[in-house]
Design a protein around this motif. Structure first.
Motif, short mmCIF file in Angstrom:
data_model
loop_
_atom_site.label_atom_id
_atom_site.label_comp_id
_atom_site.label_asym_id
_atom_site.label_seq_id
_atom_site.Cartn_x
_atom_site.Cartn_y
_atom_site.Cartn_z
N GLN A 17 0.80 -1.23 0.00
CA GLN A 17 0.00 0.00 0.00
C GLN A 17 0.83 1.28 0.00
O GLN A 17 0.48 2.24 -0.67
N GLU A 18 1.94 1.25 0.72
CA GLU A 18 2.77 2.46 0.76
C GLU A 18 3.31 2.81 -0.62
O GLU A 18 3.29 3.96 -1.05
N GLN A 19 3.76 1.77 -1.33
CA GLN A 19 4.30 1.98 -2.68
C GLN A 19 3.21 2.50 -3.62
O GLN A 19 3.45 3.40 -4.43
N ILE A 20 2.01 1.93 -3.51
CA ILE A 20 0.90 2.35 -4.38
C ILE A 20 0.52 3.80 -4.07
O ILE A 20 0.23 4.58 -4.98
N ARG A 21 0.55 4.15 -2.79
CA ARG A 21 0.25 5.55 -2.43
C ARG A 21 1.19 6.50 -3.14
O ARG A 21 0.77 7.49 -3.71
N THR A 22 2.47 6.18 -3.11
CA THR A 22 3.47 7.02 -3.77
C THR A 22 3.22 7.07 -5.27
O THR A 22 3.22 8.13 -5.88
N GLN A 23 2.98 5.90 -5.87
CA GLN A 23 2.74 5.85 -7.31
C GLN A 23 1.49 6.64 -7.69
O GLN A 23 1.48 7.39 -8.67
N ASN A 32 0.47 15.16 -1.67
CA ASN A 32 1.11 14.85 -0.39
C ASN A 32 0.16 14.13 0.57
O ASN A 32 0.58 13.21 1.27
N LEU A 33 -1.10 14.57 0.60
CA LEU A 33 -2.08 13.89 1.47
C LEU A 33 -2.21 12.42 1.07
O LEU A 33 -2.31 11.55 1.93
N ILE A 34 -2.20 12.15 -0.24
CA ILE A 34 -2.33 10.77 -0.71
C ILE A 34 -1.08 9.98 -0.30
O ILE A 34 -1.16 8.88 0.23
N ARG A 35 0.08 10.60 -0.51
CA ARG A 35 1.36 9.95 -0.19
C ARG A 35 1.45 9.62 1.30
O ARG A 35 1.96 8.58 1.69
N ILE A 45 -8.90 15.09 2.45
CA ILE A 45 -9.15 15.51 1.07
C ILE A 45 -10.39 16.38 0.95
O ILE A 45 -10.38 17.42 0.27
N ASN A 46 -11.48 15.98 1.63
CA ASN A 46 -12.72 16.75 1.49
C ASN A 46 -12.57 18.21 1.89
O ASN A 46 -13.05 19.11 1.19
N SER A 47 -11.86 18.47 3.00
CA SER A 47 -11.70 19.87 3.39
C SER A 47 -10.78 20.61 2.42
O SER A 47 -10.94 21.81 2.19
N SER A 48 -9.85 19.87 1.79
CA SER A 48 -9.00 20.50 0.77
C SER A 48 -9.79 20.87 -0.48
O SER A 48 -9.51 21.86 -1.14
N ILE A 49 -10.79 20.03 -0.81
CA ILE A 49 -11.63 20.34 -1.97
C ILE A 49 -12.42 21.62 -1.66
O ILE A 49 -12.56 22.50 -2.50
N GLN A 50 -12.89 21.69 -0.41
CA GLN A 50 -13.71 22.84 -0.02
C GLN A 50 -12.94 24.15 -0.14
O GLN A 50 -13.47 25.17 -0.56
N THR A 51 -11.64 24.09 0.22
CA THR A 51 -10.84 25.32 0.17
C THR A 51 -10.15 25.47 -1.19
O THR A 51 -9.44 26.44 -1.41
N GLY A 52 -10.37 24.51 -2.10
CA GLY A 52 -9.65 24.55 -3.38
C GLY A 52 -10.46 25.07 -4.54
O GLY A 52 -10.20 24.74 -5.69
N ARG A 53 -11.46 25.92 -4.23
CA ARG A 53 -12.32 26.41 -5.33
C ARG A 53 -11.55 27.14 -6.41
O ARG A 53 -11.90 27.06 -7.58
N LYS A 54 -10.50 27.87 -5.99
CA LYS A 54 -9.76 28.64 -6.99
C LYS A 54 -9.07 27.73 -8.02
O LYS A 54 -8.72 28.17 -9.09
N TYR A 55 -8.91 26.44 -7.67
CA TYR A 55 -8.32 25.48 -8.62
C TYR A 55 -9.40 24.78 -9.44
O TYR A 55 -9.11 23.87 -10.21
N GLY A 56 -10.66 25.15 -9.22
CA GLY A 56 -11.75 24.51 -9.97
C GLY A 56 -12.35 23.31 -9.25
O GLY A 56 -13.03 22.49 -9.86
N MET A 57 -12.10 23.21 -7.95
CA MET A 57 -12.62 22.05 -7.21
C MET A 57 -14.00 22.34 -6.65
O MET A 57 -14.36 23.48 -6.38
#
Length: 370
Positions: free
Chosen positions: A252-258, A294-297, A304-316
């Protein structure tokens, strides 16, 4: 007799723009119109009727699979009017069928209401782009629109791996090869392995359901291809977790990085009845920024959900925000948006507040719901 009947039924489906036709013994044919099931005004079908209807459209090899395995799927064209994806199955020893209409025209991003950022994301030279959502949420339609967009604008080699093929693409600026699993190639992992030797720029993997397919798709995305994939997960956060959970703990750790290196975006969608009739899609959009990678790694997907909420300027955007907007614009019923929500309790409370008028100046509630 049955061939006449199936033609008549399919004429009705095309004319009324219904999404699905259900055929089972003990009742008349049923259509799904604007998300709701409705019986047609004809006679009730018995086992002989359903069997005759099945035989009138089902290829020999699928009839054989039906006998051996109790079920089969295939795609077929109804003249040049529409294509259908058909599931045939046995129930109580009789034949049942569900035919889903696949429109033969491609819709633009605007017509589908897709997040505008998608145009930028799919123009990247490499990476994994996922479209997720439950069955019947319009994933195939969104992907067909994206593939068509690339086909009209770029000179690429596009390979699609599908089960079954639904939308048929013509070569426009790109060269498109569509391979049907079970007809052109035995399985998804095999198809994906072969695809890498065909000088592709873009590979569409119809379903990423097992470890081998998911692993190969991630590797293909890392090595300089754009890979589109679908999963039956809801929400971007759940999708990332699901992909990682498919693998044994030791990997799992390797897949996270990939995955963190490969993934460029996740579009998660739901389809709802629109007032007064029709359907409308709600989208969740995750754009993978370095911070999200980085969160995935670091196995912090719960953020992730709170990052989407604050990521509107990126189109999220979060699915529940999209659903709230559909309710607020009076395009959908409260009941329908709450049903499709990732956090039904929270969305209900938010709608209740909005009805009372507890909104800040922007017409949006304060971000205190984390």
């Amino acid at each position: 007799m049955a061939t006449v009947q199936i033609d008549k039924l399919l004429e009705t489906v095309v004319r009324e723009k219904v999404s699905d036709l259900h055929i089972t013994a003990g009742q008349p044919p049923v259509v799904r119109l604007s998300g709701r099931m409705q019986r047609l005004d004809t006679k009730s079908l018995d086992g002989e009727d359903t069997s005759a209807l099945m035989k009138s459209i089902t290829p020999e090899r699928n009839q054989q699979e039906l006998q051996e395995k109790g079920g089969t799927d295939f795609g077929f064209a109804f003249g040049d009017k529409a294509r259908f994806r058909v599931a045939v199955f046995k129930q109580r020893g009789m034949i049942g069928m569900v035919l889903r209409r696949v429109p033969n025209e491609f819709l633009t991003f605007e017509q589908l209401g897709l997040p505008p950022i998608i145009g930028d994301l799919i123009a990247r030279p490499r990476g994994l782009f996922l479209v997720t959502g439950p069955t019947g949420s319009g994933k195939t339609t969104s992907l067909a629109s994206m593939i068509n967009h690339i086909n009209e604008h770029e000179q690429h080699h596009i390979i699609t791996l599908e089960d079954p093929i639904e939308y048929y693409h013509q070569h426009k600026k790109s060269t498109i090869n569509q391979r049907e699993v079970g007809v052109d190639v035995p399985s998804f992992p095999e198809a994906l392995r072969r695809a890498l030797r065909m000088d592709p720029d873009i590979i569409l993997v119809g379903e990423m359901r097992d470890l081998e397919t998911i692993g190969s798709a991630i590797t293909a995305a890392e090595t300089g291809h754009v890979v589109f994939g679908t999963l039956h997960t809801t929400g971007a956060q759940g999708t990332v977790d699901r992909i990682i959970d498919v693998f044994p703990t030791s990997q799992q750790e390797q897949i996270r990085t990939q995955l963190a290196n490969a993934i460029i975006g996740i579009l998660s969608q739901a389809l709802l009845p629109r007032k007064p009739k029709g359907l409308v899609a709600a989208y969740e959009m995750l754009v993978v920024t370095p911070a999200i990678a980085n969160l995935i790694r670091e196995a912090k997907t719960f953020r992730i959900n709170s990052s989407i909420q604050t990521g509107r300027k990126y189109g999220m955007q979060l699915l529940d925000d999209a659903l709230f907007d559909l309710w607020r614009k009076d395009l959908c019923d409260e009941k329908d948006v709450v049903t499709k929500s990732n956090n039904p309790g929270e969305l209900k409370a938010r709608i209740a507040n909005a009805k009372k008028g507890v909104l800040d100046e922007e017409g949006e509630e304060e971000d205190d719901d984390e």
